[in-house]
Scaffold this motif. Structure first.
Motif, PDB file in Angstrom:
ATOM      1  N   SER A  93     110.426  14.771  -3.378  1.00 21.54           N
ATOM      2  CA  SER A  93     109.009  14.360  -3.385  1.00 21.54           C
ATOM      3  C   SER A  93     108.420  14.514  -4.785  1.00 21.54           C
ATOM      4  CB  SER A  93     108.208  15.230  -2.399  1.00 21.54           C
ATOM      5  OG  SER A  93     108.187  16.577  -2.846  1.00 21.54           O
ATOM      6  N   ILE A  97     106.885  14.939  -8.355  1.00 22.53           N
ATOM      7  CA  ILE A  97     107.367  14.821  -9.740  1.00 22.53           C
ATOM      8  C   ILE A  97     108.895  14.753  -9.787  1.00 22.53           C
ATOM      9  CG2 ILE A  97     107.535  16.117 -11.915  1.00 22.53           C
ATOM     10  CD1 ILE A  97     104.622  17.118 -11.352  1.00 22.53           C
ATOM     11  N   ASP A 108     118.494  25.754  -1.495  1.00 22.26           N
ATOM     12  CA  ASP A 108     117.314  26.582  -1.788  1.00 22.26           C
ATOM     13  C   ASP A 108     117.565  27.186  -3.166  1.00 22.26           C
ATOM     14  OD1 ASP A 108     115.513  28.627  -2.138  1.00 22.26           O
ATOM     15  OD2 ASP A 108     115.785  29.492  -0.142  1.00 22.26           O
ATOM     16  N   VAL A 109     116.881  26.667  -4.172  1.00 20.47           N
ATOM     17  CA  VAL A 109     117.229  27.057  -5.547  1.00 20.47           C
ATOM     18  C   VAL A 109     116.716  28.448  -5.932  1.00 20.47           C
ATOM     19  CG1 VAL A 109     117.526  24.694  -6.378  1.00 20.47           C
ATOM     20  CG2 VAL A 109     115.285  25.792  -6.582  1.00 20.47           C
ATOM     21  N   ASN A 138     112.878  21.752 -11.488  1.00 18.28           N
ATOM     22  CA  ASN A 138     111.526  21.272 -11.178  1.00 18.28           C
ATOM     23  C   ASN A 138     110.906  21.905  -9.933  1.00 18.28           C
ATOM     24  OD1 ASN A 138     109.324  19.029 -10.884  1.00 18.28           O
ATOM     25  ND2 ASN A 138     110.520  18.897  -8.993  1.00 18.28           N
ATOM     26  N   LEU A 144     110.902  31.435  -6.363  1.00 20.78           N
ATOM     27  CA  LEU A 144     111.254  30.025  -6.567  1.00 20.78           C
ATOM     28  C   LEU A 144     110.844  29.557  -7.964  1.00 20.78           C
ATOM     29  CD1 LEU A 144     112.332  27.317  -5.566  1.00 20.78           C
ATOM     30  CD2 LEU A 144     110.049  26.808  -4.693  1.00 20.78           C
ATOM     31  N   SER A 154     107.155  23.574 -16.191  1.00 20.04           N
ATOM     32  CA  SER A 154     106.102  24.574 -16.289  1.00 20.04           C
ATOM     33  C   SER A 154     104.816  23.979 -15.734  1.00 20.04           C
ATOM     34  CB  SER A 154     105.968  25.029 -17.749  1.00 20.04           C
ATOM     35  OG  SER A 154     105.081  26.112 -17.817  1.00 20.04           O
ATOM     36  N   TYR A 158     101.196  31.980  -9.078  1.00 22.70           N
ATOM     37  CA  TYR A 158     101.631  30.724  -9.696  1.00 22.70           C
ATOM     38  C   TYR A 158     101.521  30.807 -11.223  1.00 22.70           C
ATOM     39  CZ  TYR A 158     101.926  25.617 -10.393  1.00 22.70           C
ATOM     40  OH  TYR A 158     102.295  24.350 -10.790  1.00 22.70           O
ATOM     41  N   LYS A 183     104.504  30.662 -14.082  1.00 23.04           N
ATOM     42  CA  LYS A 183     104.569  29.646 -15.135  1.00 23.04           C
ATOM     43  C   LYS A 183     104.490  30.287 -16.531  1.00 23.04           C
ATOM     44  CE  LYS A 183     104.929  26.058 -12.339  1.00 23.04           C
ATOM     45  NZ  LYS A 183     106.196  25.317 -12.194  1.00 23.04           N
ATOM     46  N   GLY A 187      99.623  18.501 -16.247  1.00 23.17           N
ATOM     47  CA  GLY A 187      98.260  18.860 -15.833  1.00 23.17           C
ATOM     48  C   GLY A 187      98.122  18.572 -14.354  1.00 23.17           C
ATOM     49  N   ILE A 223      98.609  16.309 -11.423  1.00 24.55           N
ATOM     50  CA  ILE A 223      99.390  15.125 -11.068  1.00 24.55           C
ATOM     51  C   ILE A 223      99.299  14.942  -9.554  1.00 24.55           C
ATOM     52  CG2 ILE A 223     101.692  14.053 -11.213  1.00 24.55           C
ATOM     53  CD1 ILE A 223     100.503  14.873 -13.986  1.00 24.55           C
ATOM     54  N   THR A 267     100.390  14.762  -6.276  1.00 26.44           N
ATOM     55  CA  THR A 267     101.577  14.991  -5.432  1.00 26.44           C
ATOM     56  C   THR A 267     101.145  15.771  -4.195  1.00 26.44           C
ATOM     57  OG1 THR A 267     102.171  17.146  -6.358  1.00 26.44           O
ATOM     58  CG2 THR A 267     103.021  15.216  -7.527  1.00 26.44           C
ATOM     59  N   ASN A 277      98.964  19.263  -4.433  1.00 29.14           N
ATOM     60  CA  ASN A 277      97.500  19.326  -4.598  1.00 29.14           C
ATOM     61  C   ASN A 277      96.799  18.190  -3.834  1.00 29.14           C
ATOM     62  OD1 ASN A 277      98.449  17.282  -6.165  1.00 29.14           O
ATOM     63  ND2 ASN A 277      97.721  18.066  -8.117  1.00 29.14           N
TER      64      ASN A 277
HETATM   65  P1  NAD Z   1     105.861  18.749  -4.562  1.00 30.68           P
HETATM   66  O1  NAD Z   1     105.398  19.692  -3.508  1.00 30.68           O
HETATM   67  O2  NAD Z   1     105.886  17.296  -4.247  1.00 30.68           O
HETATM   68  O3  NAD Z   1     107.307  19.140  -5.100  1.00 30.68           O
HETATM   69  C1  NAD Z   1     107.868  20.408  -5.022  1.00 30.68           C
HETATM   70  C2  NAD Z   1     109.287  20.243  -4.559  1.00 30.68           C
HETATM   71  O4  NAD Z   1     109.951  21.519  -4.524  1.00 30.68           O
HETATM   72  C3  NAD Z   1     109.350  19.674  -3.126  1.00 30.68           C
HETATM   73  O5  NAD Z   1     110.222  18.561  -3.122  1.00 30.68           O
HETATM   74  C4  NAD Z   1     109.909  20.808  -2.312  1.00 30.68           C
HETATM   75  O6  NAD Z   1     110.703  20.400  -1.223  1.00 30.68           O
HETATM   76  C5  NAD Z   1     110.745  21.538  -3.342  1.00 30.68           C
HETATM   77  N1  NAD Z   1     111.058  22.905  -2.938  1.00 30.68           N
HETATM   78  C6  NAD Z   1     110.231  23.807  -2.340  1.00 30.68           C
HETATM   79  N2  NAD Z   1     110.915  24.941  -2.107  1.00 30.68           N
HETATM   80  C7  NAD Z   1     112.179  24.764  -2.589  1.00 30.68           C
HETATM   81  C8  NAD Z   1     113.340  25.558  -2.632  1.00 30.68           C
HETATM   82  N3  NAD Z   1     113.331  26.821  -2.179  1.00 30.68           N
HETATM   83  N4  NAD Z   1     114.467  25.035  -3.181  1.00 30.68           N
HETATM   84  C9  NAD Z   1     114.485  23.763  -3.643  1.00 30.68           C
HETATM   85  N5  NAD Z   1     113.410  22.962  -3.625  1.00 30.68           N
HETATM   86  C10 NAD Z   1     112.277  23.459  -3.104  1.00 30.68           C
HETATM   87  O7  NAD Z   1     104.930  19.040  -5.813  1.00 30.68           O
HETATM   88  P2  NAD Z   1     105.081  18.603  -7.349  1.00 30.68           P
HETATM   89  O8  NAD Z   1     103.719  18.549  -7.874  1.00 30.68           O
HETATM   90  O9  NAD Z   1     105.961  17.417  -7.495  1.00 30.68           O
HETATM   91  O10 NAD Z   1     105.766  19.887  -8.002  1.00 30.68           O
HETATM   92  C11 NAD Z   1     106.928  19.822  -8.826  1.00 30.68           C
HETATM   93  C12 NAD Z   1     106.812  20.819  -9.950  1.00 30.68           C
HETATM   94  O11 NAD Z   1     105.740  20.427 -10.814  1.00 30.68           O
HETATM   95  C13 NAD Z   1     106.498  22.251  -9.520  1.00 30.68           C
HETATM   96  O12 NAD Z   1     107.270  23.153 -10.293  1.00 30.68           O
HETATM   97  C14 NAD Z   1     105.035  22.406  -9.844  1.00 30.68           C
HETATM   98  O13 NAD Z   1     104.671  23.746 -10.106  1.00 30.68           O
HETATM   99  C15 NAD Z   1     104.943  21.547 -11.102  1.00 30.68           C
HETATM  100  N6  NAD Z   1     103.587  21.132 -11.429  1.00 30.68           N
HETATM  101  C16 NAD Z   1     102.892  20.256 -10.642  1.00 30.68           C
HETATM  102  C17 NAD Z   1     101.600  19.886 -11.013  1.00 30.68           C
HETATM  103  C18 NAD Z   1     100.788  18.918 -10.203  1.00 30.68           C
HETATM  104  O14 NAD Z   1      99.592  18.763 -10.506  1.00 30.68           O
HETATM  105  N7  NAD Z   1     101.330  18.247  -9.215  1.00 30.68           N
HETATM  106  C19 NAD Z   1     101.019  20.425 -12.161  1.00 30.68           C
HETATM  107  C20 NAD Z   1     101.743  21.323 -12.932  1.00 30.68           C
HETATM  108  C21 NAD Z   1     103.031  21.659 -12.557  1.00 30.68           C
END
Ligand code: NAD
Length: 267
Positions: free
Chosen positions: A17, A19, A65-66, A92, A115, A151, A165, A169, A196, A198, A200, A203
């Motif tokens: 899903s 990013i 599960d990473v 990621n 995680l 990050s 969180y 980070k 920043g 994004i 998804t 949020n």
């Molecule tokens: P998202 O919820 O769509 O993606 C997170 C992904 O991590 C999901 O696919 C989920 O299944 C996976 N995940 C959860 N637990 C896991 C585990 N134990 N092992 C493997 N995978 C696991 O949200 P996103 O926004 O795409 O987040 C991706 C990254 O981007 C994250 O590290 C998040 O902190 C970072 N980020 C997102 C934003 C934003 O605004 N969306 C901003 C800054 C950073």
């Protein structure tokens, strides 16, 4: 999409899903073979793999599960058997478990650290070991391998109500820079991306709500909420040899969110 990753082999964690999915698809379109890691959303991962394959690339979905070392190792074992090795890790996967400081349970503190920080440590450690074992083929790339940690602007911007969180980070920044310094001499490039806001699942509640969207936009000088593809394009560049001299850097992709937007009018 220019084929800047032609022949490269990549692992993207949390790629079912948001990013991670966008990065996996963009890597596929740029010519890479991609291990698409998912945690529970098998269908989401299958769709990403299908997109990669229908664009003529190679993709493999792997449940892991990473936050667990043996699961991380499984991703690399799949890259080895299916693609003959790995050149790029994008670590990621991440979650949020938000609460006011005194309401934050030890369990929710621990789960986010496990995680968002330890998971990145475990995957990066496995990547460095595999890069070393594979050895350098200068015909493939000037780098022995590339690691991109995910990050957030919250490695720099304090975030009330999200101390788990933000702590994770902040740790990712220190992890990335210390590791980059340690392995750069071996031609392993370690960098991070700090997104920043994004759009998804992480949020969704904020950007789907009109008031929430307005509040988000006040924090973004560039005047739009980011899309997963904004991060994916940056990731392709950072994983490609076009960024060969970029080592130990956090690339902020945030529409200016880290520019203290509340000082826009002069403070
Ligand atoms: P998202 O919820 O769509 O993606 C997170 C992904 O991590 C999901 O696919 C989920 O299944 C996976 N995940 C959860 N637990 C896991 C585990 N134990 N092992 C493997 N995978 C696991 O949200 P996103 O926004 O795409 O987040 C991706 C990254 O981007 C994250 O590290 C998040 O902190 C970072 N980020 C997102 C934003 C934003 O605004 N969306 C901003 C800054 C950073």
């Amino acid at each position: 999409m220019p084929r800047d990753l032609e022949g490269a082999r990549a692992i993207v964690t949390g790629a079912s899903s948001g990013i991670g999915a966008a990065i996996a698809q963009a890597f596929g379109a740029a010519g890479a073979s991609v291990v698409v890691n998912y945690h529970s959303d098998e269908e989401g991962a299958a769709k990403v793999v299908e997109d990669i394959r229908s664009a003529g690339g190679q993709g493999e979905a792997v449940k892991a599960d990473v936050s667990k070392a043996e699961d991380c190792a499984q991703l690399f074992a799949t890259a080895e058997t299916k693609f003959g090795g790995v050149d790029i890790l994008v670590s990621n996967a991440g979650i949020q478990k938000d609460a006011a400081f005194t309401d934050l349970s030890l369990g929710d503190w621990q789960q986010v650290i496990d995680l968002n920080l330890t998971g990145q440590f475990l995957c990066a450690q496995e990547a460095v070991r595999r890069f070393r074992a594979q050895g350098h083929d200068a015909k493939r790339s000037p780098a022995l391998g590339k690691i991109i940690l995910m990050s957030s602007v919250h490695q720099a911007i304090p975030w009330a109500g999200h101390v788990n969180y933000a702590s994770a980070k902040g740790g990712v920044k220190a992890l990335m820079e210390s590791l980059a310094q340690e392995v750069a001499g071996e031609k392993i490039r370690v960098n991070a991306i700090a997104p920043g806001a994004i759009k998804t699942d992480i949020n969704r509640a904020e950007w789907e709500d009109e008031e929430g969207r307005k509040k988000m936009l006040e924090l973004i000088p560039y005047g739009r909420i980011g899309e997963p593809d904004d991060i994916a394009r940056a990731a392709v560049w950072l994983a490609s040899d076009a960024s060969d001299y970029v080592v130990g850097t956090t690339l902020f992709v945030d529409g200016g969110m880290a520019l203290y937007p509340s000082f826009r009018e002069g403070g």
